[in-house]
Design an enzyme around this catalytic site. Structure first.
Site, PDB file in Angstrom:
ATOM      1  N   LYS A  67       7.438  -8.214  10.116  1.00  0.00           N
ATOM      2  CA  LYS A  67       6.663  -7.249   9.335  1.00  0.00           C
ATOM      3  C   LYS A  67       5.222  -7.729   9.327  1.00  0.00           C
ATOM      4  O   LYS A  67       4.905  -8.785   8.790  1.00  0.00           O
ATOM      5  CB  LYS A  67       7.196  -7.129   7.912  1.00  0.00           C
ATOM      6  CG  LYS A  67       6.448  -6.102   7.070  1.00  0.00           C
ATOM      7  CD  LYS A  67       7.031  -5.987   5.671  1.00  0.00           C
ATOM      8  CE  LYS A  67       6.306  -4.955   4.841  1.00  0.00           C
ATOM      9  NZ  LYS A  67       6.865  -4.849   3.458  1.00  0.00           N
ATOM     10  N   LYS A 124       8.198  -3.913  12.021  1.00  0.00           N
ATOM     11  CA  LYS A 124       7.373  -2.972  11.282  1.00  0.00           C
ATOM     12  C   LYS A 124       5.916  -3.400  11.395  1.00  0.00           C
ATOM     13  O   LYS A 124       5.608  -4.556  11.140  1.00  0.00           O
ATOM     14  CB  LYS A 124       7.807  -2.951   9.798  1.00  0.00           C
ATOM     15  CG  LYS A 124       7.004  -2.010   8.922  1.00  0.00           C
ATOM     16  CD  LYS A 124       7.458  -2.086   7.465  1.00  0.00           C
ATOM     17  CE  LYS A 124       6.658  -1.126   6.590  1.00  0.00           C
ATOM     18  NZ  LYS A 124       7.032  -1.220   5.166  1.00  0.00           N
TER      19      LYS A 124
END
Length: 417
Positions: A282, A340
């Site tokens: 992320k 992400k």
């Protein structure tokens, strides 16, 4: 004969006639008084062009032949080559048979924002997305299931008065998320897997994924995001969600060691069948803005910590670091690894796919969604075609699952096709 064959024959004749005329083997009077080799050539070519008819399927160019190209037995131009990849693309039957990747509704995870108000609210920075009431979430889940989407993830907009630095509301058994999980599972049971976000930022008055220290020993002389203390809260949050019926918990906080701690906490409570999808890579990305608008979860000006999340989310400049995170999450018991954002990080999806035996998921984040929506609203792109191509790109890069705000709509488009 065909026009190309006729052209070959007449060219042969004009070459022979030109040579004979030039060397005096025939008199010009046999052709036409005063006819030069150049004029003879031009008139013969003109005759060739007249041979072609409107019924010919292969157009005949008026230009001179291209040096080096040949003609085949049919008299048409031929570029000698055995391998012609276009043969596998010549019609839909061949294309569908040889297609390497395919996106299906079952690949999607449908994110749903919800709040405690009695009516839905539009999210201006995410056209088409809303903060739903509890009843509206139930309707959305039913419509998604009907389209073949069997996974949803819940994102609560927590009332401001419930937010604290320790984020204790995150494990309230009577809180928003446990109640919503129970409702969905009671109605839809095994038709849908309910995923939950495990992080403190929706419940934090600091706007950070973890608890913030009161000292000034952190980045830039500000407070620190406290790793181990945050993990303790995340374990409590995960267990509370599992007790409510969650099928999958998805830690998005990026604290070191949280996957192993959550796995142990779940297992010790008897939830050995609850899956963990780790937000493994992320990144501290600028693409999250609309999401933070939706939940009011951005780092706050009043926070003692920095106004960004760079001390725990990954640097967008790094790729090999993702392998460190992936190996740690796998060793600690993750069942799936997530990347992400999505589209700007297809290389990271491919990297994890090539270096892990675990399934890989991609998060098509709010900023990506908002950009596509904005372009479509202006008529710059075909929304349906671009959205479906985007989702296919995730699959091609190696994603097994795709978390996307387009989940329900994309499933509908695929089913219509």
């Amino acid at each position: 004969v065909g026009p190309r064959t006729a052209e070959i024959m007449l060219r042969t004749v004009l070459v022979c006639a030109s040579v004979a005329l030039a060397h005096g083997f025939i008199g010009s009077s046999l052709v036409r008084p005063g006819l030069s080799p150049r004029t003879l050539k031009a008139e013969c070519l003109s005759s060739v062009r007249m041979v072609a008819s409107d019924k010919d399927t292969i157009p005949v160019t008026k230009a001179e032949p291209v040096w080096g190209l040949k003609n085949n037995a049919q008299g048409t131009v031929w570029v000698p080559q055995r391998a012609r990849p276009r043969r596998n693309r010549k019609n839909e039957g061949m294309r569908s048979m040889t297609r390497e990747n395919e996106v299906k509704p079952s690949n999607f995870i449908y994110p749903l924002f919800f709040h405690t108000l009695d009516q839905n609210e539009d999210i201006p920075s995410m056209p088409g997305a809303q903060r739903h009431t509890f009843d509206s979430v139930m309707n959305e889940v039913g419509e998604a299931v009907a389209e073949g989407v069997s996974n949803v993830i819940l994102f609560p907009k927590v009332p401001e008065e419930l937010k604290t630095n320790s984020a204790d509301e995150c494990y309230n058994p009577e809180g928003m998320v446990p109640e919503m999980i129970s409702r969905i599972k009671d109605k839809y049971g095994g038709q849908v897997n309910v995923w939950t976000d495990v992080a403190l930022d929706p419940y934090s008055d600091q706007g950070h994924d973890g608890m913030v220290s009161s000292d000034k020993r952190g980045d830039g002389g500000m407070g620190r995001i406290m790793n181990d203390e945050t993990i303790e809260q995340l374990c409590r949050q995960s267990v509370a969600q599992a007790r409510a019926g969650a099928d999958v918990v998805a830690p998005s906080d990026m604290m070191d060691g949280r996957i192993g701690a959550i796995r142990d906490a779940l297992d010790s409570e008897g939830f050995t069948d609850v899956s963990i999808v780790a937000y493994t890579a992320k990144y501290a990305s600028a693409f999250y803005g609309p999401f933070r608008d939706a939940l009011d979860s951005a780092p706050r000006e009043s926070s003692n910590a920095p106004r960004n999340k760079k001390t725990y989310q990954m640097d967008p400049a790094n790729s090999r670091e993702a392998l460190i995170e992936a190996h740690l999450d796998a060793a600690e018991g993750a069942d799936m690894l997530m990347v992400k954002p999505g589209m700007p990080y297809l290389d990271i999806i491919k990297l994890l796919k090539d270096n892990s035996n675990l399934p890989i998921s991609a998060y098509h984040v709010s900023g990506e969604y908002a950009m596509l929506k904005a372009a479509a609203e202006r008529g710059w792109v075909d929304e349906r075609e671009v959205a479906l191509e985007t989702l296919l790109c995730f699959k091609r890069a190696g994603a097994d699952a795709i978390l996307t705000y387009y989940a329900k709509q994309a499933a509908r488009w695929l089913n219509e096709a």
